[in-house]
Design an enzyme around this catalytic site. Structure first.
Site, PDB file in Angstrom:
ATOM      1  N   HIS A   1      -0.778  -6.193   1.809  1.00 14.57           N
ATOM      2  CA  HIS A   1       0.103  -4.839   1.572  1.00 14.57           C
ATOM      3  C   HIS A   1       1.735  -5.167   1.440  1.00 14.57           C
ATOM      4  O   HIS A   1       2.328  -4.720   2.122  1.00 14.57           O
ATOM      5  CB  HIS A   1      -0.065  -4.116   2.977  1.00 14.57           C
ATOM      6  CG  HIS A   1      -1.454  -4.116   3.185  1.00 14.57           C
ATOM      7  ND1 HIS A   1      -2.600  -4.114   2.650  1.00 14.57           N
ATOM      8  CD2 HIS A   1      -1.979  -3.398   4.778  1.00 14.57           C
ATOM      9  CE1 HIS A   1      -3.519  -3.703   3.087  1.00 14.57           C
ATOM     10  NE2 HIS A   1      -3.453  -3.368   4.520  1.00 14.57           N
TER      11      HIS A   1
ATOM     12  N   ASN B   1       1.403   2.141   7.711  1.00 14.80           N
ATOM     13  CA  ASN B   1       2.109   0.622   8.144  1.00 14.80           C
ATOM     14  C   ASN B   1       1.565  -0.595   7.079  1.00 14.80           C
ATOM     15  O   ASN B   1       0.442  -0.629   7.000  1.00 14.80           O
ATOM     16  CB  ASN B   1       1.354   0.355   9.583  1.00 14.80           C
ATOM     17  CG  ASN B   1       2.259  -0.695   9.883  1.00 14.80           C
ATOM     18  OD1 ASN B   1       3.263  -1.183   9.784  1.00 14.80           O
ATOM     19  ND2 ASN B   1       1.366  -1.348  11.057  1.00 14.80           N
TER      20      ASN B   1
ATOM     21  N   ASP C   1      -6.334   0.062   1.482  1.00 15.19           N
ATOM     22  CA  ASP C   1      -5.839   0.184   2.962  1.00 15.19           C
ATOM     23  C   ASP C   1      -6.148   1.499   3.523  1.00 15.19           C
ATOM     24  O   ASP C   1      -5.717   2.243   4.198  1.00 15.19           O
ATOM     25  CB  ASP C   1      -4.334   0.097   2.995  1.00 15.19           C
ATOM     26  CG  ASP C   1      -3.841   0.005   4.621  1.00 15.19           C
ATOM     27  OD1 ASP C   1      -4.676  -0.432   5.519  1.00 15.19           O
ATOM     28  OD2 ASP C   1      -2.644   0.428   4.920  1.00 15.19           O
TER      29      ASP C   1
ATOM     30  N   HIS D   1      -8.483   9.492   9.276  1.00 15.02           N
ATOM     31  CA  HIS D   1      -8.333   9.970  10.806  1.00 15.02           C
ATOM     32  C   HIS D   1      -8.686  11.277  10.775  1.00 15.02           C
ATOM     33  O   HIS D   1      -8.547  12.216  10.029  1.00 15.02           O
ATOM     34  CB  HIS D   1      -6.651   9.860  10.986  1.00 15.02           C
ATOM     35  CG  HIS D   1      -6.258   8.465  11.034  1.00 15.02           C
ATOM     36  ND1 HIS D   1      -6.781   7.442  12.062  1.00 15.02           N
ATOM     37  CD2 HIS D   1      -5.381   7.721  10.351  1.00 15.02           C
ATOM     38  CE1 HIS D   1      -6.196   6.412  11.786  1.00 15.02           C
ATOM     39  NE2 HIS D   1      -5.291   6.488  10.847  1.00 15.02           N
TER      40      HIS D   1
END
Length: 214
Positions: free
Chosen positions: A18, A64, A91, A95
């Protein structure tokens, strides 16, 4: 920088995840030029979105590492183009709506990335289809040591872990029509080119025309 120094000291392989800033891309580029065993990847949101998206404090843009500046986005794109960055990793972080609807400082970081990764790469990167497929498939498979199962040739006897894609498809991201049960995509309403039509896992069609089969 610490992990690159450890690779230099020990000769160990290091894979960095990332990357999101111009500084981190520059450090990896220098390490590669030095001949160190360093590989790295970037996410679609770090080459398509900037921190300006967070101005309204919408938690869908909280991730993040966080979104960065225009200059950082340009550096990540350049790293993917010149081979400094070896792979694109989504990534992917689904949710539940009630979690992402909390205030920005309380909502968990993360966004959907799996279903839009190919389209964002085709739409936003000045790379050929072959190069983009490499960033998404055989190159990360080689780094992870799973090239015997993923990213290889389509031929008899190999595991049927496949995606059927339409690189010319033009579509608009609609969170309610994604295969994921979550809806926290930052790309709602965005027009993209290229789409994964079907996904097979061990020969089983797990997604057909964007609809999950399980």
């Amino acid at each position: 920088m610490r992990d690159i120094a450890l690779s230099r000291l020990t000769g160990a392989r290091v894979h960095l995840q990332h990357l999101s800033t111009a500084g981190s891309v520059a450090m990896v580029r220098a390490a590669r030029a030095e001949g160190l065993a360093v590989t790295a990847e970037a996410t679609p949101h770090h080459f398509t979105l900037t921190d300006a998206s967070c101005a309204g404090f919408d938690p869908v843009f909280k991730v993040n590492p966080p979104l960065r500046t225009d200059a950082d986005v340009a550096a990540v794109k350049a790293g993917l183009a010149d081979g400094t960055l070896d792979a694109i990793a989504t990534d992917h972080a689904p949710h539940a709506p009630h979690l992402k609807e909390q205030p920005f400082d309380q909502a968990p970081p993360g966004m959907l990335g799996l279903e839009t990764a190919l389209a964002l790469a085709l739409t936003e990167l000045d790379l050929s289809l072959d190069e983009i497929i490499g960033l998404l498939s055989w190159r990360p498979a080689a780094i992870a040591g799973i090239a015997d199962r993923h990213g290889g040739r389509i031929e008899p006897g190999r595991p049927a872990n496949l995606c059927v894609i339409d690189p010319a498809a033009v579509w608009v991201v609609d969170p309610d029509r994604l295969a994921s049960r979550a809806r926290n995509t930052p790309y709602a309403g965005r027009k993209l080119t290229g789409r994964v039509r079907h996904t097979l896992w061990r020969g089983e069609a797990v997604v057909i025309d964007g609809e999950a089969q399980r």
